[in-house]
Design a protein around this motif. Structure first.
Motif, PDB file in Angstrom:
ATOM      1  N   ARG A  14       0.879  -1.688  -0.428  1.00  0.00           N
ATOM      2  CA  ARG A  14       0.276   0.158   0.274  1.00  0.00           C
ATOM      3  C   ARG A  14       0.921   0.782   0.121  1.00  0.00           C
ATOM      4  O   ARG A  14       0.736   1.717   1.315  1.00  0.00           O
ATOM      5  CB  ARG A  14      -0.718   0.173   1.216  1.00  0.00           C
ATOM      6  N   TYR A  15       1.993   1.823  -1.347  1.00  0.00           N
ATOM      7  CA  TYR A  15       2.802   2.546  -1.418  1.00  0.00           C
ATOM      8  C   TYR A  15       2.392   3.606  -2.190  1.00  0.00           C
ATOM      9  O   TYR A  15       1.124   3.257  -3.100  1.00  0.00           O
ATOM     10  CB  TYR A  15       4.542   1.859  -1.696  1.00  0.00           C
ATOM     11  N   ASP A  16       2.704   4.813  -1.954  1.00  0.00           N
ATOM     12  CA  ASP A  16       2.272   5.643  -2.920  1.00  0.00           C
ATOM     13  C   ASP A  16       3.634   6.304  -2.893  1.00  0.00           C
ATOM     14  O   ASP A  16       4.644   6.052  -2.475  1.00  0.00           O
ATOM     15  CB  ASP A  16       1.708   6.681  -3.382  1.00  0.00           C
ATOM     16  N   ASN A 153      -0.473  -1.065  -4.496  1.00  0.00           N
ATOM     17  CA  ASN A 153      -0.010  -0.868  -5.419  1.00  0.00           C
ATOM     18  C   ASN A 153       1.962  -1.463  -5.716  1.00  0.00           C
ATOM     19  O   ASN A 153       2.501  -2.750  -5.351  1.00  0.00           O
ATOM     20  CB  ASN A 153       0.166   0.507  -5.716  1.00  0.00           C
ATOM     21  N   GLN A 154       2.148  -2.028  -6.543  1.00  0.00           N
ATOM     22  CA  GLN A 154       3.637  -1.686  -7.349  1.00  0.00           C
ATOM     23  C   GLN A 154       4.091  -0.789  -8.140  1.00  0.00           C
ATOM     24  O   GLN A 154       4.003  -0.205  -8.328  1.00  0.00           O
ATOM     25  CB  GLN A 154       3.412  -3.386  -8.668  1.00  0.00           C
ATOM     26  N   LEU A 155       5.496  -0.652  -7.205  1.00  0.00           N
ATOM     27  CA  LEU A 155       6.151   0.781  -7.291  1.00  0.00           C
ATOM     28  C   LEU A 155       7.759   0.135  -7.910  1.00  0.00           C
ATOM     29  O   LEU A 155       8.406  -0.513  -7.083  1.00  0.00           O
ATOM     30  CB  LEU A 155       6.653   1.794  -6.239  1.00  0.00           C
ATOM     31  N   LEU A 175       6.711  -5.057 -14.843  1.00  0.00           N
ATOM     32  CA  LEU A 175       5.423  -4.462 -15.008  1.00  0.00           C
ATOM     33  C   LEU A 175       4.745  -5.396 -14.823  1.00  0.00           C
ATOM     34  O   LEU A 175       4.409  -6.426 -15.087  1.00  0.00           O
ATOM     35  CB  LEU A 175       4.859  -3.363 -15.467  1.00  0.00           C
ATOM     36  N   TYR A 176       3.398  -5.147 -14.102  1.00  0.00           N
ATOM     37  CA  TYR A 176       2.571  -5.784 -14.260  1.00  0.00           C
ATOM     38  C   TYR A 176       0.969  -5.529 -13.908  1.00  0.00           C
ATOM     39  O   TYR A 176       0.987  -4.868 -12.665  1.00  0.00           O
ATOM     40  CB  TYR A 176       2.449  -7.215 -13.668  1.00  0.00           C
ATOM     41  N   VAL A 177      -0.173  -4.992 -15.046  1.00  0.00           N
ATOM     42  CA  VAL A 177      -1.372  -4.115 -14.827  1.00  0.00           C
ATOM     43  C   VAL A 177      -2.463  -4.773 -14.824  1.00  0.00           C
ATOM     44  O   VAL A 177      -3.091  -5.381 -15.318  1.00  0.00           O
ATOM     45  CB  VAL A 177      -0.939  -2.996 -15.977  1.00  0.00           C
ATOM     46  N   LEU A 178      -2.303  -5.080 -13.161  1.00  0.00           N
ATOM     47  CA  LEU A 178      -3.950  -5.022 -13.322  1.00  0.00           C
ATOM     48  C   LEU A 178      -5.289  -4.798 -13.312  1.00  0.00           C
ATOM     49  O   LEU A 178      -6.825  -4.646 -13.314  1.00  0.00           O
ATOM     50  CB  LEU A 178      -4.076  -6.117 -11.485  1.00  0.00           C
ATOM     51  N   THR A 267      15.930   9.679 -12.708  1.00  0.00           N
ATOM     52  CA  THR A 267      15.040   8.313 -12.197  1.00  0.00           C
ATOM     53  C   THR A 267      13.244   8.614 -12.680  1.00  0.00           C
ATOM     54  O   THR A 267      13.048   9.565 -13.466  1.00  0.00           O
ATOM     55  CB  THR A 267      14.619   9.414 -10.950  1.00  0.00           C
ATOM     56  N   VAL A 268      13.106   7.301 -13.007  1.00  0.00           N
ATOM     57  CA  VAL A 268      11.750   7.400 -13.875  1.00  0.00           C
ATOM     58  C   VAL A 268      10.864   6.258 -12.442  1.00  0.00           C
ATOM     59  O   VAL A 268      11.722   5.148 -11.455  1.00  0.00           O
ATOM     60  CB  VAL A 268      11.913   6.520 -15.102  1.00  0.00           C
ATOM     61  N   ILE A 269       9.740   6.379 -11.796  1.00  0.00           N
ATOM     62  CA  ILE A 269       9.123   5.930 -11.233  1.00  0.00           C
ATOM     63  C   ILE A 269       8.057   5.224 -11.433  1.00  0.00           C
ATOM     64  O   ILE A 269       7.060   6.410 -12.195  1.00  0.00           O
ATOM     65  CB  ILE A 269       9.402   6.742  -9.814  1.00  0.00           C
ATOM     66  N   THR A 270       7.519   4.328 -11.793  1.00  0.00           N
ATOM     67  CA  THR A 270       5.785   4.257 -11.396  1.00  0.00           C
ATOM     68  C   THR A 270       5.240   3.211 -10.616  1.00  0.00           C
ATOM     69  O   THR A 270       5.839   3.181 -10.118  1.00  0.00           O
ATOM     70  CB  THR A 270       5.597   3.241 -12.931  1.00  0.00           C
ATOM     71  N   LYS A 271       4.290   3.481 -10.682  1.00  0.00           N
ATOM     72  CA  LYS A 271       2.663   2.961  -9.383  1.00  0.00           C
ATOM     73  C   LYS A 271       2.091   2.772 -10.259  1.00  0.00           C
ATOM     74  O   LYS A 271       1.044   3.386 -11.622  1.00  0.00           O
ATOM     75  CB  LYS A 271       2.599   4.279  -8.830  1.00  0.00           C
ATOM     76  N   LEU A 272       1.658   2.009 -10.324  1.00  0.00           N
ATOM     77  CA  LEU A 272       0.879   0.645 -10.852  1.00  0.00           C
ATOM     78  C   LEU A 272      -0.070  -0.258  -9.577  1.00  0.00           C
ATOM     79  O   LEU A 272       0.361  -0.496  -9.287  1.00  0.00           O
ATOM     80  CB  LEU A 272       0.689  -0.680 -12.206  1.00  0.00           C
ATOM     81  N   ASN A 273      -1.414   0.131 -10.327  1.00  0.00           N
ATOM     82  CA  ASN A 273      -2.230  -1.436  -9.421  1.00  0.00           C
ATOM     83  C   ASN A 273      -1.870  -2.436  -9.774  1.00  0.00           C
ATOM     84  O   ASN A 273      -2.347  -3.394 -10.635  1.00  0.00           O
ATOM     85  CB  ASN A 273      -3.625  -0.802  -9.449  1.00  0.00           C
ATOM     86  N   SER A 274      -1.056  -3.381  -8.737  1.00  0.00           N
ATOM     87  CA  SER A 274      -1.069  -4.943  -9.028  1.00  0.00           C
ATOM     88  C   SER A 274      -0.776  -5.758  -8.037  1.00  0.00           C
ATOM     89  O   SER A 274      -0.158  -5.523  -6.845  1.00  0.00           O
ATOM     90  CB  SER A 274       0.303  -4.884 -10.190  1.00  0.00           C
ATOM     91  N   GLN A 275      -2.024  -6.415  -7.993  1.00  0.00           N
ATOM     92  CA  GLN A 275      -2.173  -7.042  -6.551  1.00  0.00           C
ATOM     93  C   GLN A 275      -2.522  -8.645  -7.131  1.00  0.00           C
ATOM     94  O   GLN A 275      -3.434  -9.906  -6.917  1.00  0.00           O
ATOM     95  CB  GLN A 275      -3.618  -7.156  -6.126  1.00  0.00           C
TER      96      GLN A 275
END
Length: 576
Positions: A14-16, A153-155, A175-178, A267-275
């Motif tokens: 549960r990160y941002d 999330n997946q960061l 990545l893995y986008v759900l 630097t690049v950072i992505t936040k994706l919802n990946s459960q």
């Protein structure tokens, strides 16, 4: 020269994320009339009360070859990693740098408030760069925080130092986008200008922008967190990318083009919802039994870097080379951040020899196929080397026969057997009087060159140890009745020397012997056996006992032994 932007770290939960940072330029270098720069600058961190800092990574950058010792809130900070980039301008080589330091502990202790960056010494380099308006310096902290109200999330954090102009493409992998709702990407970029609208930024081929970053000038000295447009010659930008990625995506392509402005991505950072779960396995090196092809493997299956539980009955298959040799399953649900211990007994075919690599693959049903969709499908394997132990070979030892010293007692020398039994000079050898001592390696025989066996036959046990296993063999110590030695002089004067007729190797050896003494005329004078003392010159046969006179006498010795069927005869001298 540059360093490609690649994956640094993947964090699931549960990160941002957010940024805090500031420029050390007093204005955009593209419009500066004279060189001007700051020696320190301050930015404010303002997280919500439920936000808990998990990572805090400090990046700083500037023109020149770099300064890697700076201060943050007066704390000495040293670069843990450094990056560099260079380009020719007007035939002259211009250098640029950035640096990284993990400041998580400092930010966790300090919390919300002002952060002041200082002591960056690159003044000489800035002066050179000012001639082409490539002078800049600045700093930023990437903050990753946890909040119980966030979705799972997946960061993915990527860093390096790659420059534009022309075209630059960065592949974001792992990545893995759900669910693409609230997906976003953030950037730490250097040397962008708001006055040079000649660049585009695309995600998966689509040009993106936001109210702070127009489609033709996305790197324009802005801070998406604070809304500032005075972050001169650096950018802390965050973009919503819901519309530019799709559910199921495992990678994304970011492309930058510029036909005038010079930009560097740090630097690049992505936040994706990946459960999703993420199964990994670790094996404990096993102990192997000597001469056994069966091994007990202990293992731990973990679900550490995950955003969902790992279901029960996830298969685990063990391979040697490409051949599966056993499959087992997890027993229970493994929670996020949890693990489970297990074990399996494997019987290893002899065709694999004594030394081989054992590979464990979690989420593998034995055909190389998994049954669980995971965040990372490339970290399910663990490999260890197995060395089977076998008992050492040895040479057969012959029995040893020596003279019976009485009642089967014997003295033996088997010291040469230490080398004779070996098939390898490195083997260790010890001798023992019984099998239990040899098996436990206790009570060794210390005098193999002069060993006394009280009774024979006596079995001696030999332990041969190759450092991992041992073997035990044995040999016999035996005695036989050697011919006795007759000492044919008797001085019966009670002086303690030769007072009796002594025959060495007779008593307690030939226990049934019979010795007859005769005078020179053939008269029988005395009969002896194992229970009587040696003849001392007294006549005991006939009437009464009397001393025999000095002279020559004859004996007949019946050994009564199957190896000696004929009696021994001879003469002796009696003196007084």
């Amino acid at each position: 020269m540059s360093q490609n932007v690649t994956l640094l770290e993947q964090i699931n939960g549960r990160y941002d994320f957010t940024f805090v940072g500031n420029t050390l330029n007093t204005g955009e270098n593209n419009v500066q009339a004279t060189l001007s720069y700051l020696t320190s600058s301050t930015a404010n961190l303002n997280l919500d009360s439920e936000d808990v800092v998990q990572r805090a990574y400090l990046y700083w950058a500037g023109s020149g070859t770099g300064d890697f010792e700076i201060k943050l809130n007066d704390n000495e900070i040293s670069a843990e990693r450094t990056f560099s980039h260079s380009r020719f301008i007007g035939g002259t080589l211009f250098n640029f740098f950035s640096a990284f330091a993990d400041v998580t502990n400092l930010v966790q202790v300090t919390g919300n408030g002002d952060y002041t960056f200082s002591d960056l010494d690159i003044a000489t380099d800035l002066a050179q760069h000012f001639t082409y308006r490539t002078n800049f310096s600045g700093w930023a902290i990437l903050i990753v925080y946890e909040n119980p109200n966030l979705p799972l999330n997946q960061l993915n954090i990527y860093d390096g130092l790659q420059g534009v102009p022309d075209a630059l493409q960065i592949e974001l992998t792992d990545l893995y986008v759900l669910n693409n709702t609230n997906a976003k990407a953030g950037f730490i970029a250097w040397e962008g200008d708001s006055q040079l609208p000649t660049e585009t930024f695309t995600v998966n081929g689509t040009i993106i922008s936001n109210p702070f970053n127009p489609p033709n000038n996305v790197f324009n000295s802005t801070n998406s967190v604070t809304g500032s447009n005075q972050l001169y010659n650096m950018d802390l930008d965050i973009y919503e990318i819901d519309d530019y990625i799709s559910i199921g995506d495992t990678n994304a392509s970011i492309a930058l083009t510029s036909f005038q402005d010079f930009i560097m991505i740090n630097t690049v950072i992505t936040k994706l919802n990946s459960q999703l779960p993420d199964a990994t396995i670790v094996l404990t090196p096993p102990s192997t039994e000597c001469d056994s092809r069966e091994i007990l493997i202990d293992f731990t299956v973990s679900n550490l870097n995950s955003t969902e539980f790992l279901p029960a009955a996830t298969p685990i298959t063990f391979y040697i080379e490409s051949q599966p040799i056993g499959t087992t399953f997890t027993q229970g649900i493994i929670p996020i951040g949890g693990n489970e211990n297990g074990s399996i007994i494997l019987n290893i075919p002899e065709s694999f020899g004594l030394n081989f690599s054992l590979i464990a693959n979690v989420d593998d049903d034995g055909s190389g196929v998994g049954i669980v969709i995971e965040l990372n499908e490339n970290n399910n394997t663990f490999e260890i080397e197995i060395d089977f132990n076998v008992s050492p070979d040895f040479n057969t030892l012959p029995n040893i026969r020596n003279c019976n010293l009485g009642l089967t007692r014997g003295i033996f020398d088997f010291s040469s057997y230490e080398e004779l039994v070996k098939t390898n000079s490195l083997h260790e050898v010890s001798f023992h009087e019984n099998w239990d001592d040899a098996n436990q390696n206790i009570n060794p025989i210390f005098n193999p060159s002069n060993y006394e066996a009280i009774t024979t036959p006596k079995e001696i046990y030999v332990r041969i140890d190759n450092g991992g296993c041992y073997a035990i063999t044995q040999f016999l110590l035996e005695t036989y009745n050697c011919p006795p030695t007759v000492y044919n002089a008797v001085s019966a004067n009670n002086d303690g020397m030769n007072d009796g007729f002594f025959i060495d190797g007779l008593r307690d050896v030939f226990t049934n012997f019979e010795l007859l003494i005769f005078n020179r005329w053939g008269k029988h004078l005395w009969t002896g056996n194992n229970n009587k003392p040696d003849w001392d010159g007294y006549v005991s046969e006939g009437v009464g006992s009397k001393q025999a006179p000095e002279g020559t006498y004859y004996y007949i010795l019946y050994l009564n032994d199957p190896d000696y069927t004929e009696p021994l005869t001879g003469y002796l001298y009696l003196t007084r």
